[in-house]
Scaffold this motif. Sequence first.
Motif, PDB file in Angstrom:
ATOM      1  N   UNK A 124      21.603  71.955  51.354  1.00  0.00           N
ATOM      2  CA  UNK A 124      22.705  71.947  50.414  1.00  0.00           C
ATOM      3  C   UNK A 124      24.076  72.231  51.311  1.00  0.00           C
ATOM      4  N   UNK A 125      23.956  73.603  52.000  1.00  0.00           N
ATOM      5  CA  UNK A 125      24.951  73.832  52.692  1.00  0.00           C
ATOM      6  C   UNK A 125      25.491  72.785  53.543  1.00  0.00           C
ATOM      7  N   UNK A 126      24.728  72.014  54.242  1.00  0.00           N
ATOM      8  CA  UNK A 126      25.148  70.842  55.177  1.00  0.00           C
ATOM      9  C   UNK A 126      25.656  69.803  54.397  1.00  0.00           C
ATOM     10  N   UNK A 127      25.430  69.421  53.269  1.00  0.00           N
ATOM     11  CA  UNK A 127      25.892  68.297  52.619  1.00  0.00           C
ATOM     12  C   UNK A 127      26.422  68.436  51.406  1.00  0.00           C
ATOM     13  N   UNK A 128      26.631  69.433  50.415  1.00  0.00           N
ATOM     14  CA  UNK A 128      26.917  69.555  49.275  1.00  0.00           C
ATOM     15  C   UNK A 128      28.314  70.367  48.909  1.00  0.00           C
ATOM     16  N   UNK A 129      28.640  71.531  49.913  1.00  0.00           N
ATOM     17  CA  UNK A 129      29.505  72.322  49.529  1.00  0.00           C
ATOM     18  C   UNK A 129      30.886  72.051  49.409  1.00  0.00           C
ATOM     19  N   UNK A 130      31.191  70.871  50.129  1.00  0.00           N
ATOM     20  CA  UNK A 130      32.661  70.625  50.121  1.00  0.00           C
ATOM     21  C   UNK A 130      33.068  70.223  48.638  1.00  0.00           C
ATOM     22  N   UNK A 131      32.168  69.502  47.845  1.00  0.00           N
ATOM     23  CA  UNK A 131      32.240  69.112  46.517  1.00  0.00           C
ATOM     24  C   UNK A 131      32.028  70.327  45.692  1.00  0.00           C
ATOM     25  N   UNK A 163      28.036  60.369  46.378  1.00  0.00           N
ATOM     26  CA  UNK A 163      27.357  59.326  46.937  1.00  0.00           C
ATOM     27  C   UNK A 163      25.828  59.453  46.758  1.00  0.00           C
ATOM     28  N   UNK A 164      25.133  58.437  47.033  1.00  0.00           N
ATOM     29  CA  UNK A 164      23.917  58.276  46.931  1.00  0.00           C
ATOM     30  C   UNK A 164      23.049  59.000  48.102  1.00  0.00           C
ATOM     31  N   UNK A 165      22.139  59.750  48.125  1.00  0.00           N
ATOM     32  CA  UNK A 165      21.579  60.302  49.191  1.00  0.00           C
ATOM     33  C   UNK A 165      20.255  59.851  49.349  1.00  0.00           C
ATOM     34  N   UNK A 166      19.671  58.938  48.879  1.00  0.00           N
ATOM     35  CA  UNK A 166      18.462  58.382  49.115  1.00  0.00           C
ATOM     36  C   UNK A 166      18.278  57.807  50.232  1.00  0.00           C
ATOM     37  N   UNK A 167      19.470  57.427  50.848  1.00  0.00           N
ATOM     38  CA  UNK A 167      19.114  56.777  52.323  1.00  0.00           C
ATOM     39  C   UNK A 167      19.519  57.783  53.567  1.00  0.00           C
ATOM     40  N   UNK A 168      20.089  58.775  52.890  1.00  0.00           N
ATOM     41  CA  UNK A 168      20.578  59.870  53.937  1.00  0.00           C
ATOM     42  C   UNK A 168      19.431  61.178  54.005  1.00  0.00           C
ATOM     43  N   UNK A 169      18.954  61.509  52.981  1.00  0.00           N
ATOM     44  CA  UNK A 169      18.093  62.649  52.925  1.00  0.00           C
ATOM     45  C   UNK A 169      16.669  61.955  52.617  1.00  0.00           C
ATOM     46  N   UNK A 170      15.431  62.698  53.461  1.00  0.00           N
ATOM     47  CA  UNK A 170      14.172  62.505  52.986  1.00  0.00           C
ATOM     48  C   UNK A 170      14.171  62.671  51.563  1.00  0.00           C
ATOM     49  N   UNK A 171      12.932  62.099  51.035  1.00  0.00           N
ATOM     50  CA  UNK A 171      12.392  62.522  49.821  1.00  0.00           C
ATOM     51  C   UNK A 171      12.023  63.716  49.652  1.00  0.00           C
ATOM     52  N   UNK A 172      11.648  64.430  50.690  1.00  0.00           N
ATOM     53  CA  UNK A 172      10.936  65.784  50.652  1.00  0.00           C
ATOM     54  C   UNK A 172      12.397  66.738  50.458  1.00  0.00           C
ATOM     55  N   UNK A 173      13.418  66.338  51.340  1.00  0.00           N
ATOM     56  CA  UNK A 173      14.596  67.359  51.203  1.00  0.00           C
ATOM     57  C   UNK A 173      15.290  67.196  49.914  1.00  0.00           C
ATOM     58  N   UNK A 174      15.149  65.855  49.243  1.00  0.00           N
ATOM     59  CA  UNK A 174      15.956  66.095  48.008  1.00  0.00           C
ATOM     60  C   UNK A 174      15.316  66.556  47.156  1.00  0.00           C
ATOM     61  N   UNK A 175      13.802  66.590  47.345  1.00  0.00           N
ATOM     62  CA  UNK A 175      12.936  67.815  46.274  1.00  0.00           C
ATOM     63  C   UNK A 175      13.375  69.070  46.613  1.00  0.00           C
TER      64      UNK A 175
END
Length: 371
Positions: A149-156, A197-209
């Motif tokens: 989350x800190x690496x991908x989400x905090x800006x927004x 954006x969609x993260x299904x092609x950026x993050x693994x399924x496990x990291x999305x979980x």
Amino acid sequence: MLKTIGLSATILGIISLTFPSIINAEEYETLPPPRKLTVEQSQRAEANYQKYCALCHGADRQGHANDHAPSLRSKSLMESGVAHQILRPMSYGRTGTAMGGYLDEVGGPMTLDETWDLTYWLYEQAGFERLKMSTNPVKGDIKRGAQVYQENCIECHGVNGEGVTGPALANPSALAHNTDEFIRHAIRNGRQQTPMPAFKDKLSAQDIDNVTAFLRSKASGGQIAKTVLRELPTQDQYIVNPEGQDPDFDLSENMYVSSKDLHQALKSKKRMVLLDTRVTSVWQTAHIEGSIPFPYYADLDETVAGIPKDVQIVAYCSCPRAAADYTINKLRRRGYTRTAVLWEGIFGWMNQGYPVMRGDIDGASDSSYSH
């Protein structure tokens, strides 16, 4: 019927023989459409949308018209959010955000039938099939999710999920209303035609979980206080400090007064009318003492009754200014020239430590002003 999101079954089958760990197809059953609105119900719902929602969500449901309000035509939202993920925030609002509750039970302007009809109208306008989503919890590594989350989400969405240009993901009412699968679906697929954006092609399924589990952990220990509706002010209560002197604000852009200057005027017992231009349900929850509910969508001929033109009027909202700007501009066209908007809005006012009345929640009050 099944709806498959991702690659075709043939290609998936070939790839899975070699790279089974990267497969992340989503398969959902589709739900039948909800009840069809009558022509009358549809017309009323559209009118209610334009009256109550368009200011922030946009006249064409595109979102981000004001206060970064989300799109209400995004595919991933509308296929996963009807009915309750749309109905509940519309009815009860999002605690601590600019989104107030529009159901009459909490002080809003719409009946339960009207909120249901508006939910179904949004679905019909979007034109997507509804997906049947699991209500089971999503399991994941919360600590790893926090890191992702800190690496991908905090800006927004903010360091603590408080929301910046995107929704407040740690909002207690949002987490209470949304299932884990709803959250995971949004992360995977993004929100079409929005900055998400969609993260299904950026993050693994496990990291999305993992991120989903991290966000769910923010719901632990949260409490949403029940507001007991108070009586609305009468016309004889509209003017704050009726025997006081008029304030002499130095308005920026001939429109805006700072929280500091308004606070000082209230402490000095200056004569004013304070207009809370949000939906009335959030006035019930917290408002600047002495303010009157004056919702931006209300009929001005009715709400302006009892407000003289020779008194200083200050309007505020939580957008931080959109609804107040809209209201003051309407008043100025009616000949109300002694008008201003609180620059920081009520959240900015509160963040600077200035007092508010917190409605009739267990009799609580932060206010230091006396009538």
